[in-house]
Design a protein around this motif. Structure first.
Motif, PDB file in Angstrom:
ATOM      1  N   THR A  63      23.341 -27.800 -33.103  1.00  0.00           N
ATOM      2  CA  THR A  63      23.099 -29.185 -33.466  1.00  0.00           C
ATOM      3  C   THR A  63      21.800 -29.651 -32.842  1.00  0.00           C
ATOM      4  OG1 THR A  63      24.143 -31.373 -33.576  1.00  0.00           O
ATOM      5  CG2 THR A  63      24.302 -30.205 -31.499  1.00  0.00           C
ATOM      6  N   SER A  89      23.258 -34.079 -34.524  1.00  0.00           N
ATOM      7  CA  SER A  89      23.073 -34.099 -35.975  1.00  0.00           C
ATOM      8  C   SER A  89      24.340 -33.707 -36.727  1.00  0.00           C
ATOM      9  CB  SER A  89      21.921 -33.171 -36.367  1.00  0.00           C
ATOM     10  OG  SER A  89      22.166 -31.832 -35.950  1.00  0.00           O
ATOM     11  N   TRP A  90      25.304 -33.098 -36.031  1.00  0.00           N
ATOM     12  CA  TRP A  90      26.568 -32.767 -36.667  1.00  0.00           C
ATOM     13  C   TRP A  90      27.260 -34.007 -37.233  1.00  0.00           C
ATOM     14  CZ3 TRP A  90      30.708 -35.360 -34.715  1.00  0.00           C
ATOM     15  CH2 TRP A  90      30.590 -35.852 -33.406  1.00  0.00           C
ATOM     16  N   THR A 149      26.871 -35.803 -41.418  1.00  0.00           N
ATOM     17  CA  THR A 149      27.758 -35.558 -42.553  1.00  0.00           C
ATOM     18  C   THR A 149      28.977 -36.471 -42.504  1.00  0.00           C
ATOM     19  OG1 THR A 149      27.064 -33.253 -42.678  1.00  0.00           O
ATOM     20  CG2 THR A 149      29.134 -33.814 -43.728  1.00  0.00           C
ATOM     21  N   GLN A 150      29.530 -36.648 -41.315  1.00  0.00           N
ATOM     22  CA  GLN A 150      30.707 -37.501 -41.182  1.00  0.00           C
ATOM     23  C   GLN A 150      30.397 -38.959 -41.499  1.00  0.00           C
ATOM     24  OE1 GLN A 150      33.135 -36.882 -37.678  1.00  0.00           O
ATOM     25  NE2 GLN A 150      32.289 -34.851 -37.407  1.00  0.00           N
ATOM     26  N   ARG A 173      27.986 -40.036 -43.452  1.00  0.00           N
ATOM     27  CA  ARG A 173      27.725 -40.152 -44.889  1.00  0.00           C
ATOM     28  C   ARG A 173      29.026 -40.096 -45.681  1.00  0.00           C
ATOM     29  NH1 ARG A 173      22.108 -36.513 -45.187  1.00  0.00           N
ATOM     30  NH2 ARG A 173      20.792 -38.139 -44.236  1.00  0.00           N
ATOM     31  N   ASP A 174      29.981 -39.307 -45.214  1.00  0.00           N
ATOM     32  CA  ASP A 174      31.299 -39.295 -45.850  1.00  0.00           C
ATOM     33  C   ASP A 174      31.967 -40.663 -45.710  1.00  0.00           C
ATOM     34  OD1 ASP A 174      31.043 -36.661 -46.609  1.00  0.00           O
ATOM     35  OD2 ASP A 174      32.247 -35.858 -44.958  1.00  0.00           O
ATOM     36  N   ASN A 197      26.427 -24.598 -43.202  1.00  0.00           N
ATOM     37  CA  ASN A 197      25.819 -25.438 -44.239  1.00  0.00           C
ATOM     38  C   ASN A 197      26.776 -26.548 -44.673  1.00  0.00           C
ATOM     39  OD1 ASN A 197      23.603 -25.869 -46.266  1.00  0.00           O
ATOM     40  ND2 ASN A 197      25.282 -25.468 -47.688  1.00  0.00           N
ATOM     41  N   GLU A 243      28.911 -27.988 -42.881  1.00  0.00           N
ATOM     42  CA  GLU A 243      28.980 -28.980 -41.817  1.00  0.00           C
ATOM     43  C   GLU A 243      27.662 -29.705 -41.607  1.00  0.00           C
ATOM     44  OE1 GLU A 243      31.703 -29.899 -40.105  1.00  0.00           O
ATOM     45  OE2 GLU A 243      32.846 -28.557 -41.396  1.00  0.00           O
ATOM     46  N   GLY A 244      26.625 -29.296 -42.352  1.00  0.00           N
ATOM     47  CA  GLY A 244      25.318 -29.902 -42.170  1.00  0.00           C
ATOM     48  C   GLY A 244      24.734 -29.576 -40.813  1.00  0.00           C
ATOM     49  N   PRO A 291      19.421 -27.274 -42.226  1.00  0.00           N
ATOM     50  CA  PRO A 291      20.264 -28.014 -43.182  1.00  0.00           C
ATOM     51  C   PRO A 291      19.556 -29.230 -43.754  1.00  0.00           C
ATOM     52  CG  PRO A 291      20.876 -28.564 -40.937  1.00  0.00           C
ATOM     53  CD  PRO A 291      19.873 -27.452 -40.834  1.00  0.00           C
ATOM     54  N   THR A 347      20.617 -32.129 -43.824  1.00  0.00           N
ATOM     55  CA  THR A 347      20.834 -33.293 -42.973  1.00  0.00           C
ATOM     56  C   THR A 347      19.645 -33.541 -42.045  1.00  0.00           C
ATOM     57  OG1 THR A 347      22.053 -31.814 -41.495  1.00  0.00           O
ATOM     58  CG2 THR A 347      23.354 -33.219 -42.963  1.00  0.00           C
TER      59      THR A 347
END
Length: 444
Positions: free
Chosen positions: A155, A284-285, A288-289, A291-292, A354, A356-357, A368, A370
């Motif tokens: 990350t 950075s992990w 994705t969360q 954005r979800d 990928n 998990e971004g 990624p 992201t």
């Protein structure tokens, strides 16, 4: 999912310095093992055996994602059966199991295992020379020239932020100094209805993400290694002083929640997605969360952005890449080849990183999407050196500070908001004193 899980709860557990308290004395195997290298089978079709994979990703086991990965794996290794056991309190439960020989065939290396004890618990996966060219972060588990774990992914450090809120506040360029960052937060407070910054104080672990900025301030991949010694990490001009002063000033300036004891990690995703919160310091992990969460909230996922720590070195931002959990093979496993086959396939072929971004552990893989803002703006990525992590861990533990624990930064926040008495300079002086005293005695 319990809040002590990793990427699953979903927290990231690749922090700078993990506590090392489990020792070989408690190993059910009775000490040193043969040291047999866990090599992937030369003929995938001939590999066989049932392997148990311990995982912190309770969510992916429950929704069938891990089972689908196993199905794909079986197309290459039809004779290997993969069973998953998802653990909510992964760290706590695995630490207990490691007092026996039965702790799965593949597992994520718990933070409680001292690095120098890896050979007692895990099978070597190859030499540093063999694996270093293929995988990022291999030095994190290197002991005596052998590597004992391969990262799932990595990350980058930085700040997740709502672009629409910052734009409404009149800030469209990334802040280049801590003062500019604070000015940006003040603009958010003055010109929008959003809370400028959210500490996630109550859950605690998000505060540890600030330690992952060590190296970003100086643009030095070895900045963490340089903490090994009586070096006064919080001295004037020191990297930790810069990092922790920024957090302190955010809170002292009234730019964070009034009562941090009421924060909620899961709720924070929706808050930033809806524009009710503008900024959070995370790896950075988390992109994705968030954005979800925006999709669920009916807002634009592209409003979720990621900015680097507000310091530039020679005009360039730097972001440290740090490893998530490292996958290892139980030294007592009867199916080491099959276990190693799973690790290599999962890291190289599954597409997990990928999805998990996240930053792939495989060096040949692309960054990624992201992190597109970082790559488009020439942010320098630094793979964090772990060469002296064992020494730094020993000092950190002896000083009872906990760079990868929330307590000392929770106190920092309490000082800033007046919930505890004391000054910032006094607190830094005390931290330096404890660190230096520990550095002189640790390992003696």
């Amino acid at each position: 999912m319990g809040k002590n899980t990793t990427f699953a709860g979903r927290r990231w557990r690749g922090g700078l310095l993990a506590a090392a308290v489990l020792t070989a004395a408690g190993c059910g195997g009775g000490g040193a093992v043969s040291g047999e290298t866990a090599k992937a089978p030369a003929d995938p079709a001939g590999a066989s055996g049932t392997i148990k994979v311990l995982t912190h990703r309770t969510d992916l086991v429950q929704n069938g994602t891990m089972a689908r990965y196993a199905e794909e794996f079986n197309k290459v290794y039809p004779g290997v059966k993969v069973k998953f056991e998802a653990l909510t309190d992964y760290e706590g439960e695995v630490k207990i199991r490691m007092n026996t020989d039965d702790y799965g065939d593949v597992l994520m290396i718990p933070a409680a295992v001292a690095k120098n004890d890896y050979p007692k618990f895990f099978a070597p996966l190859g030499t540093a020379a063999e694996l270093g060219g293929t995988y990022r972060f291999s030095d994190k588990t290197e002991v005596g020239g052998k590597v004992y774990g391969i990262a799932q992914f990595g990350t980058a450090n930085g700040f997740v932020y709502n672009k629409a809120v910052w734009k409404k506040a009149g800030v469209t360029d990334w802040p280049a100094t801590p003062a500019e960052f604070l000015a940006g937060l003040r603009a958010v407070k003055a010109r929008t209805d959003a809370l400028p910054y959210y500490t996630n104080f109550k859950d605690g672990w998000p505060l540890t993400a600030w330690s992952n900025s060590i190296g970003s301030v100086s643009c030095d991949a070895r900045a963490g290694d340089k903490l090994a010694g009586a070096v006064s990490p919080w001295r004037e001009g020191g990297e930790l002083r810069t990092i922790d002063t920024l957090l302190h000033d955010i809170v002292k300036g009234g730019l964070a929640e009034k009562d941090p004891s009421t924060t909620n990690w899961e709720a924070s995703k929706g808050l930033i997605a809806r524009g009710e919160v503008a900024t959070m310091q995370l790896g950075s992990w988390a992109i994705t969360q968030m954005r979800d969460a925006a999709k669920k909230a009916g807002t634009d996922p592209d409003d979720i952005g990621f900015m680097p720590f507000p310091v530039r070195k020679d005009g360039t931002y730097c972001a440290v890449l740090a490893s998530d959990y490292q996958q290892a093979v139980n030294a007592h496993s009867a199916h080491k080849a099959a276990a190693r086959a799973w690790i290599d396939w999962f890291t190289q072929k599954s597409g997990y990183a990928n999805a998990e971004g996240a930053v792939p552990a495989l060096k040949s893989a692309a960054m990624p999407g992201t992190l597109k803002d970082f790559t488009d703006n020439d942010v320098t990525f630094l793979e964090r050196s772990e060469a002296r992590t064992g020494e730094v861990n020993a000092i950190d533990n002896a000083a009872e500070i906990g760079l990868n624990k929330p307590d000392y930064r929770q106190k920092l926040v309490d000082l800033a908001r007046g919930a505890q008495r004391g000054s910032l300079d006094g607190y830094f002086a005390d931290l330096d004193k404890r660190w230096n005293e520990a550095a002189r005695t640790a390992g003696s």
